[in-house]
Design an enzyme around this catalytic site. Structure first.
Site, mmCIF file in Angstrom:
data_model
loop_
_atom_site.group_PDB
_atom_site.id
_atom_site.type_symbol
_atom_site.label_atom_id
_atom_site.label_comp_id
_atom_site.label_asym_id
_atom_site.label_seq_id
_atom_site.Cartn_x
_atom_site.Cartn_y
_atom_site.Cartn_z
ATOM 1 N N ARG A 51 32.593 109.783 77.378
ATOM 2 C CA ARG A 51 33.746 108.738 77.195
ATOM 3 C C ARG A 51 33.116 107.241 77.317
ATOM 4 O O ARG A 51 33.551 106.643 76.450
ATOM 5 C CB ARG A 51 34.887 109.258 77.666
ATOM 6 C CG ARG A 51 35.544 110.474 77.708
ATOM 7 C CD ARG A 51 36.723 110.668 78.372
ATOM 8 N NE ARG A 51 36.543 110.800 80.097
ATOM 9 C CZ ARG A 51 37.028 111.588 80.860
ATOM 10 N NH1 ARG A 51 37.425 112.940 80.100
ATOM 11 N NH2 ARG A 51 36.655 111.386 82.078
ATOM 12 N N LYS A 158 45.839 106.695 77.647
ATOM 13 C CA LYS A 158 44.845 106.974 78.642
ATOM 14 C C LYS A 158 45.351 106.366 80.030
ATOM 15 O O LYS A 158 45.852 105.286 79.960
ATOM 16 C CB LYS A 158 43.560 106.249 78.355
ATOM 17 C CG LYS A 158 42.193 106.591 79.075
ATOM 18 C CD LYS A 158 41.993 108.327 78.375
ATOM 19 C CE LYS A 158 40.760 108.513 79.291
ATOM 20 N NZ LYS A 158 40.329 109.742 78.784
ATOM 21 N N ASN A 190 48.673 113.249 83.074
ATOM 22 C CA ASN A 190 49.188 113.512 81.712
ATOM 23 C C ASN A 190 50.420 113.838 81.539
ATOM 24 O O ASN A 190 51.299 113.197 80.775
ATOM 25 C CB ASN A 190 48.330 114.646 80.795
ATOM 26 C CG ASN A 190 46.779 114.430 80.857
ATOM 27 O OD1 ASN A 190 46.293 113.193 81.057
ATOM 28 N ND2 ASN A 190 46.135 115.169 80.289
ATOM 29 N N SER A 226 46.131 111.535 77.642
ATOM 30 C CA SER A 226 44.540 111.891 78.408
ATOM 31 C C SER A 226 44.387 110.865 79.612
ATOM 32 O O SER A 226 45.218 109.915 79.752
ATOM 33 C CB SER A 226 43.580 111.656 77.117
ATOM 34 O OG SER A 226 42.356 111.629 77.703
ATOM 35 N N LYS A 324 41.032 124.967 74.322
ATOM 36 C CA LYS A 324 40.527 123.910 72.934
ATOM 37 C C LYS A 324 39.720 124.475 72.139
ATOM 38 O O LYS A 324 40.083 123.909 71.001
ATOM 39 C CB LYS A 324 39.878 122.909 73.860
ATOM 40 C CG LYS A 324 39.435 121.415 73.161
ATOM 41 C CD LYS A 324 38.580 120.548 74.039
ATOM 42 C CE LYS A 324 39.009 120.323 75.305
ATOM 43 N NZ LYS A 324 37.997 119.463 76.233
ATOM 44 N N SER A 343 43.374 117.978 72.263
ATOM 45 C CA SER A 343 43.056 117.720 73.420
ATOM 46 C C SER A 343 43.991 118.284 74.327
ATOM 47 O O SER A 343 44.998 119.030 74.031
ATOM 48 C CB SER A 343 43.611 116.287 73.819
ATOM 49 O OG SER A 343 43.463 115.748 75.178
ATOM 50 N N GLY A 350 55.311 118.683 74.281
ATOM 51 C CA GLY A 350 55.327 119.782 73.525
ATOM 52 C C GLY A 350 55.913 120.819 74.314
ATOM 53 O O GLY A 350 56.217 120.822 75.544
ATOM 54 N N PRO A 351 56.134 121.937 73.726
ATOM 55 C CA PRO A 351 56.759 123.195 74.336
ATOM 56 C C PRO A 351 55.770 123.726 75.014
ATOM 57 O O PRO A 351 54.465 123.783 74.902
ATOM 58 C CB PRO A 351 57.291 123.912 73.167
ATOM 59 C CG PRO A 351 56.512 123.709 71.936
ATOM 60 C CD PRO A 351 56.391 122.097 72.270
#
Length: 364
Positions: A51, A158, A190, A226, A324, A343, A350-351
């Site tokens: 990264r 981030k 996150n 992230s 992933k 990711s 989300g659920p």
């Protein structure tokens, strides 16, 4: 002002030639680049330095080809998510802003960005982090020119996670931390960030301390969070639609209810404004899809549609890598492209067992 977004492939760990080519061809100027969201090929863990390598390469192109000082380039949000398991391809979506505008009768892609207040090690997993992220999201909305929270379809962040260094820093000041496991803190950071996004956009009320990391009925349908060791604040890239923004791009969102829910991807694309048949296939996209961005997680029940899953019990390969690769394959097949942003660590995004999906399309 109009947003231009283009996807480029990273041919090596520190390759930014795709963005350089777009600048050289006049698609946008180096000084017009306002954000980058990308996937790199490392392990996706705490020590994923790919990264940092990608970040350095992309900022160097902007420095060499533009006129902005290094201090200004350092402030451009670049969100890098590590790990391209399975068929996923390392890539980046570059966002630039030009001087064009459009009619107020048409809503088009708008992007805003902000940095939160400093997030201390003791804030992670606690209401203080939720509040700091929520304030940053509201700043990013204002910067994007979006007044209606319903027009926000994707918030990529981030944030810092815990390392032994920052854990010891908190201890030295007499503070405690939510967890002393750095890898566990990635998911926690996150999730806490996602709750901050949900609070800012009115998706939920302010959660209690006990709910953070535990009550999975609380989530944001537009958060993509992230975390890493690169910064000590929440870096926020907020994407939505705004009247008069100009350009040919729009964004929409939906959710995947589970790892096999490719229809959730198509629903996000429809939400952005692209007509698709009821039983869509990749060929129906007609080259109009810029990219899709989604979060996923191994279902905590260890089942998918009633079938037993074993990734959570695997001591050799972390379940992040399993899910992933699996979801990346599902989404790549749905859109006919392996360069999609997938990711993991989707707590409060989300659920449970699924995740949010955002799609940017060309409606011109």
């Amino acid at each position: 002002m109009a947003i231009v977004a283009r996807k480029v492939v990273l041919e090596s760990v520190s390759d930014a030639s795709g963005m350089a080519k777009l600048i050289d061809e006049g698609v946008f100027d180096a000084d017009q680049v306002i954000a980058v969201v990308g996937k790199t090929e490392g392990n996706g863990g705490v020590n994923d330095f790919t990264r940092i390598l990608a970040d350095q390469a992309f900022r160097k192109v902007l420095l060499d080809r533009g006129s902005r000082p290094v201090e200004e380039i350092a402030e451009i949000p670049m969100v890098w998510s590590g790990g391209t398991d399975g068929v996923l391809t390392p890539h980046a979506t570059v966002f630039a802003r030009n001087d064009e505008t459009g009619p107020e009768s048409e809503s088009r892609l708008a992007v805003g960005f902000a940095m939160s207040e400093q997030i201390l090690p003791e804030d992670i997993g606690r209401p203080a982090m939720v509040e700091k992220v929520a304030a940053g999201v509201k700043k990013a909305m204002a910067e994007a020119g979006i007044t209606d929270p319903a027009e926000v379809h994707y918030v990529q962040t981030k944030t810092p996670l815990l390392t032994m260094e920052t854990i010891n820093d908190a201890r030295s000041r007499g503070e405690t931390v939510w967890t002393e496991e750095p890898l566990e803190s990635m998911n926690l950071s996150n999730g806490t960030t996602a709750l901050g996004i949900a609070v800012a956009l009115g998706e939920i009320g302010m959660p209690t301390a006990e709910a953070i990391g535990h009550d999975t009925s609380l989530f944001s349908s537009v958060a993509s969070c992230s975390s890493g060791v690169e910064l000590d604040r929440a870096q926020i890239v907020l994407v939505g639609n705004a009247p008069g923004a100009g350009g040919d791009l729009r964004i929409g969102h939906s959710v995947m209810d589970d790892a096999l829910d490719f229809e959730g991807v198509y629903e996000a694309i429809r939400s952005a404004g692209l007509d698709l048949p009821e039983r869509a296939r990749a060929e129906d996209l007609g080259g109009k899809l810029i990219n899709v961005f989604l979060k996923c997680e191994a279902d905590p029940t260890a089942k998918v549609r009633g079938r037993r899953q074993v990734s959570l019990d695997d001591s050799d390969v972390h379940h992040h890598r399993h899910i992933k690769g699996a979801v990346g394959g599902v989404v790549a097949a749905a859109v006919g492209d392996t360069a999609v942003f997938v990711s993991v660590a989707a707590l409060h995004q989300g659920p449970s067992g699924g995740g949010p999906v955002a799609a940017i399309v060309d409606v011109g």
